[in-house]
Enzyme design. Structure first.
Site, PDB file in Angstrom:
ATOM      1  N   TRP A 241       0.819  -1.219   0.000  1.00 26.18           N
ATOM      2  CA  TRP A 241       0.000   0.000   0.000  1.00 26.18           C
ATOM      3  C   TRP A 241       0.847   1.260   0.000  1.00 26.18           C
ATOM      4  CZ3 TRP A 241      -2.388   2.563   4.840  1.00 26.18           C
ATOM      5  CH2 TRP A 241      -1.471   2.592   5.880  1.00 26.18           C
ATOM      6  N   ASP A 242       2.166   1.103  -0.026  1.00 25.61           N
ATOM      7  CA  ASP A 242       3.046   2.272   0.010  1.00 25.61           C
ATOM      8  C   ASP A 242       2.770   3.234  -1.141  1.00 25.61           C
ATOM      9  OD1 ASP A 242       4.276  -0.077   1.365  1.00 25.61           O
ATOM     10  OD2 ASP A 242       5.769   1.403   1.962  1.00 25.61           O
TER      11      ASP A 242
ATOM     12  N   GLU B 177      -0.377  -3.115  12.223  1.00 22.33           N
ATOM     13  CA  GLU B 177       0.330  -4.383  11.975  1.00 22.33           C
ATOM     14  C   GLU B 177       0.766  -5.128  13.231  1.00 22.33           C
ATOM     15  OE1 GLU B 177       3.521  -3.791   9.183  1.00 22.33           O
ATOM     16  OE2 GLU B 177       2.166  -3.889   7.486  1.00 22.33           O
TER      17      GLU B 177
ATOM     18  N   LYS C 282       2.807  -0.060  15.922  1.00 20.29           N
ATOM     19  CA  LYS C 282       4.011   0.052  15.090  1.00 20.29           C
ATOM     20  C   LYS C 282       4.044   1.403  14.396  1.00 20.29           C
ATOM     21  CE  LYS C 282       6.076  -2.048  10.948  1.00 20.29           C
ATOM     22  NZ  LYS C 282       5.906  -3.087   9.901  1.00 20.29           N
ATOM     23  N   GLN C 283       2.875   1.827  13.894  1.00 17.90           N
ATOM     24  CA  GLN C 283       2.785   3.052  13.113  1.00 17.90           C
ATOM     25  C   GLN C 283       1.350   3.564  13.201  1.00 17.90           C
ATOM     26  OE1 GLN C 283       3.816   1.781   9.160  1.00 17.90           O
ATOM     27  NE2 GLN C 283       2.254   0.211   9.116  1.00 17.90           N
TER      28      GLN C 283
END
Length: 796
Positions: free
Chosen positions: A355-356, A494, A614-615
């Site tokens: 998905w980047d 994630e 994580k993010q």
């Protein structure tokens, strides 16, 4: 500031060299080659890697008694190979010499990698080599190296070896080394002429054939010696040996030109014929270099960004632009290529497409829309596979994979290695179904920035409607709550893949996923409103949309469940019941940017037990949408959403994020841009330097983080400029960080080139001469009409 065009490393550092290799990769959107040393093979500090865009191969491996299959980006034969020896001495190797001087320079402006090495061998022969390297941007099938070799204190016979090494495996990522990494076989090699050889390799499963041909010339005093070679042929290797009589302080110039073709290329006969013909017509290295400078000057003309901050910021922003266009460029158009998360710079993530692109395409949309359209076609061509994936899971519509490679099947690994514990663990990240919101988001943003209705009708609408159908299929109505719910997914965070003490993977009602499902469905409804009736009918027939589906879509835009607790959006249902983590303990021990999931697993614990991310997850909503857009959807859903809730949510999750991904700082820089400009700038700088300084402690050498690189460009382009496209108006509401005095860049908006200059007091817009229709630009809440050659300045 404009002189900040060169990344320079001084001194030999074996530990730092793998990082420098990745950052000094040269590419052109067709293939890329790492900045490895020409005379060294794969060893503890050097890794030759040449990667073909979209060049994948599948291999089976046996792990823990199970046979698993992975698809990898293939490392093709090493065309760099160039070495020498004096008399009957040893071939050049850094481990065998005393290094006196070592400087590596990456020239971003011209796309040239330069390296100067001066050394003494064990016989006290002192030599220097100035190496210059190009991977052709103007002609993507050409590359070249030129050495200027100076014998400082010796004379005699030198043997030069120039070759192509096919003895290559995928060996760039340590945690993959237990897997089968033997992807290619050399099927043909030989001599073409007195100074030209070729080698053809084929991937073992995908049967991609790649031919490389190398032509070597040797000059003294600019005179071609026209030396004949002795062919050096070994298993998997073909080379040319030349005997050169050297004189003390007399420079010898060695020029090596290489052509590369694959059977995936367009408009070719066969790779070998094309590779040989290309070199016959290639000319010399200076000619290649002149064309290289021209090609890059044309890229920089409209893609450069000028920042009024520290010089290092300017340099690294240019480095990010450089690597973006080395990964995907004008040469990519019409190839079946997506945007890999780690570029074509290494083997991490096996070169897969994630998905980047959500972070990458906005910059391309507003600079090279033709390239954006080509990249979106990568997804469109895989719609049928996405329909099959959805059907296999019992859903309708299209389910795109979390990791995509050659044909669009799910390439997420079944198990992965935790290097902290040494254990192989199940991998369930394929449950990140929110990829099916990222792709339609990119389609819609492309349409908004270009006005390309033709693409929307012929391709984009099908992607949006197909994913909307998936979301309405996976969402189930809960009569107790009177709302639709989505279960068994993994969010952008994630770390959270299971509920504590449950074996079954997946979480219920991830807030970001549920919101994005509604957003996709709303775009599908909007799209059907603007399209011709005949187009809508064709779309309904092709995808199988019924009136009942449309009614459910409309119902879902009013009844989707979002887990709120007071003013906080819960990351997923049950998040508030998790334990708090002792952040002070872990940050003191492992630093700010840590892979907490691996650390906790190595301690026989799990990130699933804690409020630790994580993010960004919930915060992705504030990254993608303005308050107005968020409020419109929340209001339709019957949830009260106030502006003051945004900073409250941001602060809550900021305290619970480990920044285990380079993307995390991009999001936090964005969401803090209006409320905490200092914190935004700190996150921007962290994201900017994440690869340049390898802040994750040893991951960049496996491949750059292209999402974070492009994300920093988009922070300048859209976030700090306050750029938003809404209701056919490009709105600008700048809010520069205090540390950035000004910024200037071009945008491509609906066929206009627009140059923006923004500082803390004013904004200037200049429209280039062109043929496009007038457009509306919004400044401080007011719309203005602009057309070709217009120039306007506004006070802020």
């Amino acid at each position: 500031m404009n002189e900040m065009w060169k990344v320079e490393y001084e001194g030999w550092d074996a530990e730092e060299h793998p990082l420098q290799e990745a950052l000094c990769t040269l590419g052109n959107g067709f293939f890329a080659t790492r900045g490895a040393l020409e005379f060294e093979k794969d060893n503890q500090y050097n890794y030759p890697g040449t990667y073909l865009a979209g060049g994948y191969n599948r291999r089976e491996s046996e792990i823990q008694g199970k046979v698993i299959e992975n698809e990898d980006l293939v490392n093709w034969p090493n065309w760099l190979f160039l070495t020498f020896r004096i008399g009957n001495g040893k071939w050049l190797s850094l481990s065998e010499v005393d290094i006196k001087e070592y400087i590596t320079t990456l020239n971003l402006k011209d796309g040239v990698l330069e390296r100067k090495i001066r050394f003494c061998d064990k016989d006290n022969n002192e030599t220097s080599i100035l190496s210059r390297r190009i991977v052709g941007m103007e002609d993507p099938h050409l590359a070249g190296i030129v050495w200027t070799l100076i014998p400082h204190n010796w004379s005699g016979t030198m043997t030069l070896r120039s070759g192509i090494d096919g003895n290559i495996i995928n060996n760039n990522v340590a945690r993959y080394r237990d897997l089968n990494q033997d992807h290619i076989e050399v099927i043909e090699k030989g001599e073409i002429s007195r100074n030209q050889v070729f080698l053809t390799a084929r991937s073992k499963q995908s049967k991609i054939r790649v031919t490389q041909s190398a032509l070597t010339r040797i000059y003294i005093n600019d005179r071609d010696l026209k030396l004949a070679h002795q062919v050096e042929e070994q298993k998997g290797f073909i080379g040319s040996d030349f005997k050169v009589e050297c004189s003390k302080l007399q420079p010898v110039k060695i020029e090596k030109l290489v052509s590369i073709f694959s059977n995936k290329d367009l408009a070719i006969s066969d790779p070998m014929t094309e590779a040989i013909t290309k070199l016959e017509r290639a000319g010399t290295f200076p000619g290649l270099e002149a064309r290289q400078k021209l090609a890059w000057s044309q890229i920089w003309k409209f893609n450069d960004m000028l920042l009024g901050s520290e010089p290092i910021d300017q340099l690294v922003i240019r480095l990010h632009i450089f690597h973006l266009y080395q990964t995907v460029s004008n040469n990519t158009i019409n190839y079946d290529v997506g945007i890999p998360a780690r570029g074509w710079h290494g083997e991490a993530y096996r070169g897969h497409i994630f998905w980047d692109e959500l972070y990458i395409q906005p910059f391309i949309d507003l600079h090279h829309p033709q390239l954006s359209r080509s990249l979106l076609m990568y997804r469109y061509r895989r719609l049928k596979e996405a329909f099959h994936a959805a059907k296999e899971k019992g859903f309708r519509g299209a389910l795109f994979p979390w990791q995509s490679g050659s044909n669009g099947r799910e390439e997420t690994q079944k198990i992965h290695l935790n290097p902290k514990s040494g254990r192989w663990l199940p991998d369930v990240t394929h449950l990140q179904y929110h990829i099916n919101a990222a792709i339609p988001y990119n389609v819609w943003h492309y349409y908004q920035s270009t006005g390309d209705m033709d693409f929307l009708v012929t391709h984009g609408a099908e992607i949006i409607a197909s994913t909307a159908l998936f979301w309405s299929s996976i969402a189930q109505f809960n009569p107790k709550s009177g709302r639709y719910e989505i279960h068994k997914v993994v969010g952008p965070d994630e770390y959270h893949t299971h509920y504590p003490n449950r074996e079954e993977p997946g979480l219920n009602n991830n807030a970001y996923t549920n919101f994005m499902a509604v957003w996709v469905i709303q775009r599908a409804l909007d799209m059907l409103d603007v399209m011709d009736e005949s187009c809508c009918e064709e779309l309904h027939e092709k995808i199988g949309i019924t009136e009942q589906d449309i009614e459910k879509w409309k119902d879902m835009t009013h009844k989707m469940f979002i887990p709120f607790k007071d003013n906080l959006i819960m990351q997923f249902e049950g998040y508030d019941e998790l334990k708090e983590l002792d952040w002070e303990h872990y940050t003191e021990k492992y630093g700010e940017a840590m892979r907490l999931d691996r650390i906790l697993e190595s301690e026989d614990d799990s990130a699933n037990n804690y409020k630790a991310s994580k993010q960004a997850d919930v915060l992705m909503l504030f990254y993608l949408f303005s308050f107005e857009e968020l409020n419109a959807i929340f209001k339709n859903l019957g949830y009260e959403f106030k502006p003051e809730m945004i900073p409250e949510n941001i602060d809550y999750y900021y305290q619970r994020t480990s920044h285990g991904s380079t993307l995390s700082q991009v999001i936090h820089a964005w969401v803090y841009a209006r409320s905490h400009r200092d914190r935004s700038w700190q996150s921007f700088k962290s994201a900017l330097m994440s690869d340049f300084k390898d802040v994750q402690g040893g991951t960049t050498h496996e491949g750059i983080h292209l999402g974070a690189m492009a994300g920093t460009l988009d922070l300048v382009q859209r976030c700090y400029s306050g750029l938003e496209i809404r209701d056919d108006v490009l709105w600008l509401n700048p809010r520069l960080p205090d540390d950035m005095k000004s910024m200037s860049f071009y945008l491509r908006y609906r066929s206009h080139w627009i140059r923006l200059f923004i500082d803390h007091k004013k904004i200037k817009l200049e429209f280039d001469k062109g043929w496009a229709e007038p457009v509306h630009i919004g400044i401080k809440g007011r719309k203005y009409r602009f057309e070709t050659n217009d120039k306007k300045e506004f006070k802020l």
